[in-house]
Design an enzyme around this catalytic site. Structure first.
Site, PDB file in Angstrom:
ATOM      1  N   CYS A 182      43.500  15.414   0.470  1.00 15.50           N
ATOM      2  CA  CYS A 182      42.653  16.465   1.013  1.00 15.50           C
ATOM      3  C   CYS A 182      43.025  17.738   0.272  1.00 15.50           C
ATOM      4  O   CYS A 182      44.166  17.899  -0.165  1.00 15.50           O
ATOM      5  CB  CYS A 182      42.972  16.589   2.506  1.00 15.50           C
ATOM      6  SG  CYS A 182      42.248  18.018   3.320  1.00 15.50           S
ATOM      7  N   ASP A 236      35.532  20.194   4.480  1.00 17.40           N
ATOM      8  CA  ASP A 236      35.791  20.819   5.781  1.00 17.40           C
ATOM      9  C   ASP A 236      34.497  21.085   6.526  1.00 17.40           C
ATOM     10  O   ASP A 236      34.520  21.466   7.687  1.00 17.40           O
ATOM     11  CB  ASP A 236      36.542  22.140   5.582  1.00 17.40           C
ATOM     12  CG  ASP A 236      38.036  21.909   5.433  1.00 17.40           C
ATOM     13  OD1 ASP A 236      38.500  20.792   5.727  1.00 17.40           O
ATOM     14  OD2 ASP A 236      38.745  22.847   5.023  1.00 17.40           O
ATOM     15  N   ASP A 247      47.161  16.812  12.982  1.00 18.55           N
ATOM     16  CA  ASP A 247      46.918  17.672  11.813  1.00 18.55           C
ATOM     17  C   ASP A 247      47.931  18.810  11.781  1.00 18.55           C
ATOM     18  O   ASP A 247      49.016  18.745  12.407  1.00 18.55           O
ATOM     19  CB  ASP A 247      45.450  18.164  11.856  1.00 18.55           C
ATOM     20  CG  ASP A 247      44.855  18.407  10.484  1.00 18.55           C
ATOM     21  OD1 ASP A 247      45.141  19.472   9.912  1.00 18.55           O
ATOM     22  OD2 ASP A 247      44.139  17.535   9.963  1.00 18.55           O
ATOM     23  N   ASP A 248      47.604  19.855  11.089  1.00 20.40           N
ATOM     24  CA  ASP A 248      48.460  21.011  10.840  1.00 20.40           C
ATOM     25  C   ASP A 248      49.055  21.587  12.144  1.00 20.40           C
ATOM     26  O   ASP A 248      48.376  21.628  13.171  1.00 20.40           O
ATOM     27  CB  ASP A 248      47.577  22.072  10.164  1.00 20.40           C
ATOM     28  CG  ASP A 248      48.378  23.150   9.483  1.00 20.40           C
ATOM     29  OD1 ASP A 248      49.602  23.167   9.620  1.00 20.40           O
ATOM     30  OD2 ASP A 248      47.752  23.978   8.797  1.00 20.40           O
ATOM     31  N   LYS A 268      47.886  12.392   5.948  1.00 26.49           N
ATOM     32  CA  LYS A 268      46.857  13.234   5.312  1.00 26.49           C
ATOM     33  C   LYS A 268      47.598  14.244   4.439  1.00 26.49           C
ATOM     34  O   LYS A 268      48.379  15.045   4.945  1.00 26.49           O
ATOM     35  CB  LYS A 268      46.036  13.939   6.392  1.00 26.49           C
ATOM     36  CG  LYS A 268      44.965  14.879   5.863  1.00 26.49           C
ATOM     37  CD  LYS A 268      44.151  15.434   7.027  1.00 26.49           C
ATOM     38  CE  LYS A 268      43.164  16.499   6.616  1.00 26.49           C
ATOM     39  NZ  LYS A 268      42.507  17.104   7.787  1.00 26.49           N
ATOM     40  N   ASN A 291      46.026  23.572  -0.023  1.00 23.75           N
ATOM     41  CA  ASN A 291      45.051  24.569   0.392  1.00 23.75           C
ATOM     42  C   ASN A 291      44.968  25.864  -0.408  1.00 23.75           C
ATOM     43  O   ASN A 291      44.465  26.853   0.130  1.00 23.75           O
ATOM     44  CB  ASN A 291      45.294  24.918   1.866  1.00 23.75           C
ATOM     45  CG  ASN A 291      44.768  23.824   2.775  1.00 23.75           C
ATOM     46  OD1 ASN A 291      43.602  23.468   2.695  1.00 23.75           O
ATOM     47  ND2 ASN A 291      45.622  23.267   3.606  1.00 23.75           N
ATOM     48  N   TRP A 309      33.994  25.681  -1.502  1.00 17.81           N
ATOM     49  CA  TRP A 309      34.580  25.188  -0.255  1.00 17.81           C
ATOM     50  C   TRP A 309      33.443  24.979   0.760  1.00 17.81           C
ATOM     51  O   TRP A 309      32.545  25.796   0.872  1.00 17.81           O
ATOM     52  CB  TRP A 309      35.588  26.225   0.292  1.00 17.81           C
ATOM     53  CG  TRP A 309      36.073  25.829   1.648  1.00 17.81           C
ATOM     54  CD1 TRP A 309      36.994  24.882   1.937  1.00 17.81           C
ATOM     55  CD2 TRP A 309      35.617  26.344   2.900  1.00 17.81           C
ATOM     56  NE1 TRP A 309      37.143  24.755   3.300  1.00 17.81           N
ATOM     57  CE2 TRP A 309      36.310  25.648   3.913  1.00 17.81           C
ATOM     58  CE3 TRP A 309      34.670  27.314   3.262  1.00 17.81           C
ATOM     59  CZ2 TRP A 309      36.104  25.906   5.277  1.00 17.81           C
ATOM     60  CZ3 TRP A 309      34.461  27.566   4.611  1.00 17.81           C
ATOM     61  CH2 TRP A 309      35.182  26.874   5.599  1.00 17.81           C
ATOM     62  N   ARG A 313      45.787  31.895   1.460  1.00 16.65           N
ATOM     63  CA  ARG A 313      46.002  31.412   2.831  1.00 16.65           C
ATOM     64  C   ARG A 313      47.464  31.645   3.248  1.00 16.65           C
ATOM     65  O   ARG A 313      48.116  30.765   3.808  1.00 16.65           O
ATOM     66  CB  ARG A 313      45.653  29.927   2.958  1.00 16.65           C
ATOM     67  CG  ARG A 313      45.276  29.551   4.384  1.00 16.65           C
ATOM     68  CD  ARG A 313      45.328  28.049   4.611  1.00 16.65           C
ATOM     69  NE  ARG A 313      44.787  27.712   5.929  1.00 16.65           N
ATOM     70  CZ  ARG A 313      45.001  26.574   6.548  1.00 16.65           C
ATOM     71  NH1 ARG A 313      45.711  25.634   5.989  1.00 16.65           N
ATOM     72  NH2 ARG A 313      44.490  26.366   7.729  1.00 16.65           N
ATOM     73  N   ASP A 320      47.452  17.319   2.285  1.00 19.04           N
ATOM     74  CA  ASP A 320      46.555  18.464   2.100  1.00 19.04           C
ATOM     75  C   ASP A 320      47.072  19.380   0.984  1.00 19.04           C
ATOM     76  O   ASP A 320      48.243  19.308   0.577  1.00 19.04           O
ATOM     77  CB  ASP A 320      46.469  19.228   3.431  1.00 19.04           C
ATOM     78  CG  ASP A 320      45.191  20.031   3.577  1.00 19.04           C
ATOM     79  OD1 ASP A 320      44.460  20.197   2.585  1.00 19.04           O
ATOM     80  OD2 ASP A 320      44.939  20.511   4.702  1.00 19.04           O
TER      81      ASP A 320
HETATM   82  C1  DGJ Z   1      42.345  22.028   5.384  1.00 17.56           C
HETATM   83  C2  DGJ Z   1      41.849  20.660   5.712  1.00 17.56           C
HETATM   84  O1  DGJ Z   1      40.736  20.346   4.940  1.00 17.56           O
HETATM   85  C3  DGJ Z   1      41.529  20.592   7.203  1.00 17.56           C
HETATM   86  O2  DGJ Z   1      40.983  19.348   7.521  1.00 17.56           O
HETATM   87  C4  DGJ Z   1      42.787  20.857   7.978  1.00 17.56           C
HETATM   88  O3  DGJ Z   1      43.712  19.828   7.740  1.00 17.56           O
HETATM   89  C5  DGJ Z   1      43.372  22.201   7.592  1.00 17.56           C
HETATM   90  N1  DGJ Z   1      43.538  22.315   6.169  1.00 17.56           N
HETATM   91  C6  DGJ Z   1      44.692  22.416   8.255  1.00 17.56           C
HETATM   92  O4  DGJ Z   1      45.324  23.530   7.828  1.00 17.56           O
END
Ligand code: DGJ
Length: 728
Positions: free
Chosen positions: A512, A534, A352-353, A462, A466, A185, A429, A464
């Site tokens: 993403c 990131d 975003d988030d 976007k 995570n 990461w 997370r 995502d």
């Molecule tokens: C991970 C993404 O890579 C970031 O750009 C952002 O969108 C965060 N998540 C938001 O939780």
């Protein structure tokens, strides 16, 4: 016709761009690999295959396990009686115009049948009646062969597939160096290379995603290969989940190369009459070093892997609120940010988030895709319209594959996540992975996304993801199918992305995964651009973007200018350098523009105006890497348009050096016969040794042979750039 079959010798000869790929039927029965490399003139190869025949020395196309070849197999099938020996014999072939699509899986494609031909070769195991169809597409204009494999159970009993790789081939010597893109990461896709030695060299993912750690690509180059010269053979897998790829050096110092779904924790139960499709593997050849290989991948990915209405359109310059506000924002803050960025020429605002459920931090609400009216009274339509009135398009972040335990979705459906009954569910997370192997889960997520995307003029998404998979099990699969879960998840994800992108063809989708954790060819098929990392520090980005550019085109690479000190590494770099580095890909901004000084705002405005001028060149031109940041001193690259009438050259010096030697960049890719007008790019406040705007004329031959002299720069992290335009 790109494919020839010589009946007499049983030779298949595929010609793709600058390369040839040759196979031959050995004794009419086994499929041998003969050659992959520079294009050959004659259809068949006169020299016989080693007649001291043993499967251990036969160079093969799709080797099996258990019948005297002890090297890595491409396939392992467990018959109904539990045995695993498999023997595949030639059973027929077809040559088809064009390229058929791959059911449920991403793949390269053609728009006209004349662009490629496809060879299908059937191999049959006489005992189990398992039929393997190897598919090879040779593109006329790309030095790339696309391979895929289907396995059909033609017998009457079920079988279990323990391994189904997408490609394998045996090279006659092991005198190669490997190159791979490895990382973590915030340190994605750095180039790692070394000699291929005894035993071999393998990379893989066991994370349920292609991963930050290893990218699904692998290359082998002859020693001495550099950016401009040398022979390279490369593999890339069009897949976003667990993979395995690499090369094995055997006792005779030959090399077996293979790639496919990772057999680790994988098995597929195949009932009589059922077919399994393995993902597509791409094999590329370059006789023009690493630079030639990258440009070849870029052209293919940009034009025949990425799809949709945005494929050929210039990508908007965006502002993303993540590093500006994180979770703390309200409607007014967003509108202020958006208005302020619109004044500078930014074209798209990405929220975003944190806009949904009750998500004030990363501890809740994933899965509850309804707008948080506390933060956004009036909803998304209202803010999208307000921004629209300021000339700004509106985009939105989602993380559709995830669920927070603290969410209404999870409270209603606790069995909708990947899990193993009775075992603790590991959080990553603070979240769990939805079970996309289930059709009901996929259908509900498509429904929820559709509701939101229909509710407002949303022009960009976007997408995502995570965290990686743990407790990989599905509530709906029987015990003997549990090891199918991870691959079924990918098939579900591909179905969902296909459906959502089909329903909203005008939305620009960017994928993403905690930055660039799923930057792979599979995702590019659905979403033409990706958030690269990131890590937004300009200097760290040099390594990340150079690594990414080995395989992926600029139009796929999201790159943002962020605040200083940088949030990931604490470094302070000049705004001009941040801008120039972000202009290696799709330029965006991710900082609180309201906090910039007037001088900085003026520079940002100039940057944006400049990028709009060079955008087609960057996003659709050819990349030439001139100096590699791995040298720790500097980096330089250039883009040249297809007509060779325009170019952009960028140089970044990392740490300042006392009494430093003069840097001269030997440019590449220009037309030696043309004269170019060079304009040095100087923004207000840009490189400290700036001596005003300069323009002069030089021949393409001179710039490529004698080179371009870089002015002496002062201070750390300084950068400069030139725009070249043909004089005619
Ligand atoms: C991970 C993404 O890579 C970031 O750009 C952002 O969108 C965060 N998540 C938001 O939780």
């Amino acid at each position: 016709m790109t494919i020839a079959f010589d009946e007499q010798t049983g030779t298949f000869h595929l010609r793709a761009g600058d390369c040839s790929y040759v196979m031959q039927l050995h004794k009419g029965s086994r499929l041998a690999h003969r050659y992959f490399g520079a294009r050959l003139r004659r259809d068949s190869m006169a020299q016989p295959i080693d007649e001291t025949f043993s499967l251990e020395v036969l160079p093969q196309e799709y080797p099996t396990y258990g019948i005297s070849d002890f090297r890595v197999p491409a396939i392992e099938v467990q018959a109904h009686d539990g045995s695993t020996a498999t023997d595949l014999r030639y059973a027929g072939h077809r040559i088809l115009p064009g390229k058929p699509s791959l059911p449920g899986l991403p793949a390269t494609y053609v728009e006209q049948e004349t662009e490629a031909d496809t060879l299908e070769i059937d191999l049959l195991d006489p005992l189990t009646e398992v039929r393997v169809t190897l598919r090879y597409t040779a593109f006329a204009e790309h030095s790339v062969i696309a391979r895929s494999v289907s396995v059909t159970n033609g017998g009457t009993e079920s079988v279990r597939l323990l391994r189904v790789l997408s490609a394998a081939l045996d090279l006659s010597d092991a005198d190669y160096e490997y190159r791979q893109l490895s990382g973590a990461w915030a340190r994605e896709r750095t180039v790692v290379q070394g000699p291929v030695t005894g035993g071999g060299h393998w990379i893989e993912s066991r994370r349920g995603a292609s991963s930050h750690q290893q990218n699904p690509c692998f290359a082998l180059a002859r020693p001495g290969t550099d950016e401009r010269r040398g022979e390279v053979l490369a593999l890339a897998l069009v897949y976003s989940g667990n993979f395995l790829m690499g090369a094995e050096v055997d006792q005779f110092r030959t090399l077996r190369v293979a790639a496919g779904i990772n057999p680790f924790d994988f098995a597929w139960h195949l009932e009589a009459g059922e077919t399994f499709h393995a993902p597509e593997a791409l094999l590329a050849y370059s006789g023009k070093g690493w630079g030639g290989l990258s440009r070849s991948w870029h052209r293919l990915f940009r034009t025949r892997l990425a799809r949709g209405s945005h494929r050929d359109l210039p990508r908007p310059i965006l502002i993303n609120n993540w590093e500006a506000t994180y979770f703390s924002f309200d409607r007014e803050t967003l509108l202020d940010l958006g208005s302020s960025a619109a004044e500078l020429g930014v074209e798209l605002f990405v929220l975003d988030d944190g806009w949904f459920g009750k998500r004030d931090d990363d501890g809740s609400s994933l899965g509850d895709w309804t707008v948080d009216l506390r933060k956004l009274p009036g909803g998304l339509a209202n803010i999208a319209r307000e921004l629209g009135a300021r000339g700004m398009r509106f985009g939105l972040w989602f993380e559709p594959e995830m669920v927070s335990p603290d969410s209404d979705l999870y409270r209603a459906h606790p069995d909708w996540c990947l899990h193993v009954p009775g075992r603790e569910r590991t959080l990553g997370r603070n979240q769990l992975v939805l079970d996309f192997s289930r059709e009901d889960v996929c259908a509900e997520i498509v429904r929820r996304l559709t509701d939101i995307l229909q509710s407002a003029p949303i022009r960009y998404v976007k997408w995502d993801m995570n965290r990686h998979m743990t407790e990989v099990g599905s509530a709906l699969l029987p015990a003997h199918r549990q090891r199918e879960t991870a691959h079924r998840y990918m098939l579900g994800l591909y179905r969902v992305m296909e459906e959502v992108t089909r329903r909203f063809p005008d939305i620009l989708f960017e994928s993403c995964s905690g930055g660039g954790g799923r930057f792979d060819p599979g995702m590019l098929y659905y979403m033409p651009q990706v958030w690269t990392s990131d890590n937004t520090d300009a200097i760290a980005r040099l390594d990340i973007q150079f690594g990414t550019s080995q395989l992926y085109p600029a139009s796929a690479m999201g790159a943002h200018v962020s605040a200083v000190p940088n949030h990931q590494v604490g470094r302070v770099t000049p705004l001009a350098t941040r801008g120039l580095v972000a202009m290696m890909g799709n330029l965006g901004y991710e900082l609180d523009v309201r906090k910039l000084s007037q001088e900085e705002r003026d520079m940002m405005k100039e940057q944006i105006a400049f990028y709009k001028r060079v955008r087609p060149l960057v996003q659709f031109g050819d990349l030439y890497r001139l100096r590699d940041p791995a040298n720790a001193r500097d980096a330089a690259w250039m883009y040249v348009n297809a007509e060779k009438t325009e170019a952009l050259v960028t140089y970044v010096r990392i740490l300042a050096e006392a009494n430093a030697p003069q840097v001269v960049l030997r440019l590449d890719g220009l037309d030696p016969q043309r004269d170019y007008r060079l304009e040095r790019i100087v923004w207000e406040q840009a490189d400290t040794a700036a001596d005003g705007r300069q323009a002069w004329i030089a021949g393409g031959d001179e710039l490529m042979s004698a080179g371009l002299v870089v002015p002496r720069l002062v201070g750390d992290y300084d950068a400069c750039a030139w725009r070249l335009e043909d004089m005619r």
